[in-house]
Design an enzyme around this catalytic site. Sequence first.
Site, PDB file in Angstrom:
ATOM      1  N   HIS A  40      -0.525   9.857  -3.191  1.00  0.00           N
ATOM      2  CA  HIS A  40      -1.840   9.211  -3.321  1.00  0.00           C
ATOM      3  C   HIS A  40      -3.002  10.196  -3.229  1.00  0.00           C
ATOM      4  O   HIS A  40      -3.897  10.196  -4.070  1.00  0.00           O
ATOM      5  CB  HIS A  40      -1.983   8.133  -2.242  1.00  0.00           C
ATOM      6  CG  HIS A  40      -3.280   7.380  -2.318  1.00  0.00           C
ATOM      7  ND1 HIS A  40      -4.452   7.844  -1.756  1.00  0.00           N
ATOM      8  CD2 HIS A  40      -3.589   6.197  -2.904  1.00  0.00           C
ATOM      9  CE1 HIS A  40      -5.423   6.974  -1.991  1.00  0.00           C
ATOM     10  NE2 HIS A  40      -4.933   5.966  -2.687  1.00  0.00           N
ATOM     11  N   HIS A  77       2.917  -2.324  -2.092  1.00  0.00           N
ATOM     12  CA  HIS A  77       1.935  -1.271  -2.332  1.00  0.00           C
ATOM     13  C   HIS A  77       2.477   0.082  -1.863  1.00  0.00           C
ATOM     14  O   HIS A  77       2.964   0.186  -0.733  1.00  0.00           O
ATOM     15  CB  HIS A  77       0.659  -1.631  -1.559  1.00  0.00           C
ATOM     16  CG  HIS A  77      -0.496  -0.739  -1.797  1.00  0.00           C
ATOM     17  ND1 HIS A  77      -1.296  -0.284  -0.778  1.00  0.00           N
ATOM     18  CD2 HIS A  77      -1.027  -0.232  -2.938  1.00  0.00           C
ATOM     19  CE1 HIS A  77      -2.267   0.458  -1.288  1.00  0.00           C
ATOM     20  NE2 HIS A  77      -2.124   0.516  -2.602  1.00  0.00           N
TER      21      HIS A  77
END
Length: 242
Positions: free
Chosen positions: A52, A10
């Site tokens: 992100h 991730h």
Amino acid sequence: MWPYPRTLAHRGGGTLAPENTIAALRCGLAHGYRAVEFDVMLAQDGVPVVVHDVELGRTVAGSGSIPDYTAEQLAAMDAGTWFGPEFAGEGVPAFDAVVAYCKAQGIWMNIEIKPAPGHEVRTGEVVARLTRQHFASGGQLPLLSSFSIAALEAARTAAPELARGWLVEELPENWLAQARELDVVAIHCDHTPLTREQVQLVKEAGFGVFCYTVNTPERASELLGWGVDGFCTDRIDIIPAG
Ligand code: G3P
Ligand code: MG
């Protein structure tokens, strides 16, 4: 249905390195991970970067938001020190640089299209177009994914040959109609509220099931036992690559 690796790091290297940086990819590789998920957003100049949060401050030192800066400015910022002083100098990488690194190292990519609000269509379009260019001469195609339906539709229009996954927190009532309409190959679900029955239904309907973000080996085994096809993890140190 899911011709992809089962276990993905991730944000590049999970929680063992500053997320969404080249250092994260290097860390993933060091743990045997040749499959990653990362997030892509457009900078002010329309160049996609890997990051992100829309707002600076948590992982990128500074203030303001990603669309306030050019990709070149973001590359010169510090996206590493928050994690550890040894990562000072890690910038916000350009999408192109990350794809080039992954291709060179044989790392398969799940590219999450993460548009800043108001930039959904353009982000989907640009990421799909550039991905197509990067793979024009071959290589295992990445899987694009997004929570944004507008971004997925734009990606489909720009490069229909690139497979897409639809990201959801909880499987909505209309999941089947929506997944068919989007023409996705998989539904990417938060594993926390997911049930075995839902996994069965989605798979019976012909879609892959991918889960985020699975951080214990016990839960990973349980989900795989339910028929989940793949998942991403922050704990690349305790969940083996595969
Ligand atoms: O793509 C799976 C996962 O990364 C979605 O959540 O917030 O970590 O991008 P987030
Ligand atoms: Mg993500």
